[in-house]
Enzyme design. Structure first.
Site, PDB file in Angstrom:
ATOM      1  N   HIS A  44      57.973 -15.117 108.233  1.00  0.00           N
ATOM      2  CA  HIS A  44      58.281 -15.675 109.550  1.00  0.00           C
ATOM      3  C   HIS A  44      57.526 -16.971 109.817  1.00  0.00           C
ATOM      4  O   HIS A  44      57.421 -17.400 110.960  1.00  0.00           O
ATOM      5  CB  HIS A  44      57.970 -14.647 110.645  1.00  0.00           C
ATOM      6  CG  HIS A  44      58.749 -13.381 110.497  1.00  0.00           C
ATOM      7  ND1 HIS A  44      60.115 -13.333 110.602  1.00  0.00           N
ATOM      8  CD2 HIS A  44      58.357 -12.121 110.217  1.00  0.00           C
ATOM      9  CE1 HIS A  44      60.527 -12.093 110.405  1.00  0.00           C
ATOM     10  NE2 HIS A  44      59.480 -11.337 110.163  1.00  0.00           N
ATOM     11  N   CYS A  52      54.140 -32.679 108.210  1.00  0.00           N
ATOM     12  CA  CYS A  52      54.573 -34.023 108.588  1.00  0.00           C
ATOM     13  C   CYS A  52      56.042 -34.183 108.202  1.00  0.00           C
ATOM     14  O   CYS A  52      56.423 -33.908 107.067  1.00  0.00           O
ATOM     15  CB  CYS A  52      53.716 -35.070 107.887  1.00  0.00           C
ATOM     16  SG  CYS A  52      54.297 -36.764 108.179  1.00  0.00           S
TER      17      CYS A  52
END
Length: 87
Positions: A44, A52
């Protein structure tokens, strides 16, 4: 904080008994405990991980990384990448 159970999993991994860990936890405690990230699948995701969008560098934070706009599909947290100045 990592629990004794987290630390037991780290010990088993370092002894070669545990080859890979598949976790449903998203709190980052497996990584904080020292478990090898290359041997960890976080189903999850990880709420302490930022990536980034420009250079794809991943940053593991000591805090939960919430989105700048709650509920938005945009994952921007408001922080710029220290490597490329991307987001």
């Amino acid at each position: 904080f990592a629990t004794p159970t987290h630390m037991a999993l780290v010990k088993l991994e370092r002894e070669g008994v545990l080859k890979h860990l598949i976790s449903q936890n998203c709190d980052g405690l497996h990584r904080k405990s020292g478990f090898d990230p290359a041997k960890l699948s976080e189903l999850h995701g990880n709420s302490n991980m930022e990536e980034c969008e420009s250079c794809c560098t991943r940053f593991f934070r000591d805090f939960r990384c919430g989105r700048l706009v709650y509920g938005s599909k945009d994952h921007f947290t408001g922080r710029q990448c220290p490597l490329c100045e991307g987001r």
